[in-house]
Design a protein around this motif. Structure first.
Motif, PDB file in Angstrom:
ATOM      1  N   GLY A 213       0.719  -1.103  -0.022  1.00 55.09           N
ATOM      2  CA  GLY A 213       0.133  -0.081   0.158  1.00 55.09           C
ATOM      3  C   GLY A 213       0.888   1.341   0.111  1.00 55.09           C
ATOM      4  O   GLY A 213       2.053   1.179  -0.185  1.00 55.09           O
ATOM      5  N   PRO A 214       0.169   2.254   0.282  1.00 55.08           N
ATOM      6  CA  PRO A 214       0.807   3.596   0.064  1.00 55.08           C
ATOM      7  C   PRO A 214       1.569   4.207   1.222  1.00 55.08           C
ATOM      8  O   PRO A 214       1.721   5.190   1.438  1.00 55.08           O
ATOM      9  CB  PRO A 214      -0.052   4.639  -0.492  1.00 55.08           C
ATOM     10  N   LEU A 215       1.789   3.223   2.257  1.00 54.77           N
ATOM     11  CA  LEU A 215       2.256   3.591   3.552  1.00 54.77           C
ATOM     12  C   LEU A 215       3.508   4.433   3.642  1.00 54.77           C
ATOM     13  O   LEU A 215       3.861   5.469   4.237  1.00 54.77           O
ATOM     14  CB  LEU A 215       2.455   2.560   4.439  1.00 54.77           C
ATOM     15  N   ARG A 216       4.584   3.787   2.723  1.00 56.33           N
ATOM     16  CA  ARG A 216       5.889   4.403   2.497  1.00 56.33           C
ATOM     17  C   ARG A 216       5.626   6.108   1.997  1.00 56.33           C
ATOM     18  O   ARG A 216       6.542   6.878   2.580  1.00 56.33           O
ATOM     19  CB  ARG A 216       6.844   3.798   1.656  1.00 56.33           C
ATOM     20  N   ILE A 217       4.834   5.973   0.911  1.00 55.88           N
ATOM     21  CA  ILE A 217       4.783   7.336   0.362  1.00 55.88           C
ATOM     22  C   ILE A 217       4.128   8.342   1.373  1.00 55.88           C
ATOM     23  O   ILE A 217       4.668   9.547   1.526  1.00 55.88           O
ATOM     24  CB  ILE A 217       3.765   7.330  -0.913  1.00 55.88           C
ATOM     25  N   GLN A 218       3.139   7.728   2.316  1.00 52.27           N
ATOM     26  CA  GLN A 218       2.592   8.713   3.371  1.00 52.27           C
ATOM     27  C   GLN A 218       3.644   9.236   4.535  1.00 52.27           C
ATOM     28  O   GLN A 218       3.650  10.284   4.990  1.00 52.27           O
ATOM     29  CB  GLN A 218       1.523   8.123   3.867  1.00 52.27           C
TER      30      GLN A 218
END
Length: 253
Positions: A213-218
């Motif tokens: 999921g987009p966790l790293r980007i967040q």
């Protein structure tokens, strides 16, 4: 002399504008990252030891909100099924609709559609903790044809997990509706912070494995925003200090 002051003043005004812009952008990134994360992820506390060693009882994890149609083999999912329990449960998806899941092949491995799976994530400690078990992927032999729209789920601590194997005699042979899934565990948040890896064993099967999921980007947005806010806020005091130092006349001893 006046020209020098005008240049210095112009640079100061430009610096103030840039620092204000940095603070505004940083605040937007910081707040946006948190809001985005709250919309996409939900926190969840692991209730039992059935998913050891991937996650431990009491661990806080971040689970991406997904629909059942997004589930892939190898995902660690959170689901609620009234036949199993009225409370949310966490297990690993080992089979989807149309798969034949069997245990055990020669050597004790789980097979999906005849392919033996290397499962480095499973725990081989006996349920009573007295030592290692036989090393087989499951002490309960089974062969299940997963119905369309269903999932076959196992815990990583096979010796202590009440999962699809405990419901083999029921309609659907222990499978769960895709619609029962509400989230996919993406990372452990506490007591240690780390992303959950997608198992390579399932990558060669049709559909492959799910993307993180987009966790790293967040997290990157939150960190970058914090840095910009601090840097922008620090510009004014630093510039004034250096400005005063530059205007002070040199002292002759």
């Amino acid at each position: 002399m006046g020209g020098s002051e005008r240049v210095t003043g112009g640079r100061g005004r430009l610096g103030n504008v840039l620092s204000g812009l940095a603070v505004a952008i940083g605040f937007a990134l910081f707040l946006g990252g948190f809001v985005w994360g709250a919309l996409v992820y939900r926190p969840y506390t692991i209730p039992t030891d059935s998913m050891m060693p991937t996650v431990q009882p009491g661990d806080r994890v971040l689970a991406e909100r997904i629909s059942g149609g997004e589930v892939r083999r190898g995902d660690v999912v959170i689901f609620t099924d009234s036949v199993w329990s009225n409370a949310p449960m966490v297990k690993r998806v080992v089979g989807i609709g149309g798969d034949t899941v069997r245990c055990c092949a020669q050597g004790g491995r789980l097979t999906v559609n005849g392919k033996e799976l290397d499962e480095p994530y499973i725990d081989d400690i006996k349920a009573d903790g007295s030592g290692k078990d036989s090393g087989m992927a499951s002490e309960t032999p089974f062969e299940v044809k997963v119905p369309e729209g269903k999932l076959f789920l196992l815990g990583d601590r096979r010796a202590a997990s009440l999962d699809s194997r405990a419901h083999l005699q029921e309609a659907g042979q222990g499978t769960v509706d895709r619609s029962a899934v509400s989230a996919r565990v993406d990372a452990r948040a506490w007591p240690s912070a780390e992303m959950l890896e997608r198992p390579r064993a399932y990558a060669g099967l049709p559909g492959g494995v799910s993307e993180p999921g987009p966790l790293r980007i967040q997290l990157m947005a939150v960190v970058a925003g914090a840095v910009l806010v601090v840097a922008g806020a620090a510009h004014g005091p630093v510039a004034r200090r250096f400005g005063r130092a530059g205007r002070e006349p040199a002292r002759v001893g």
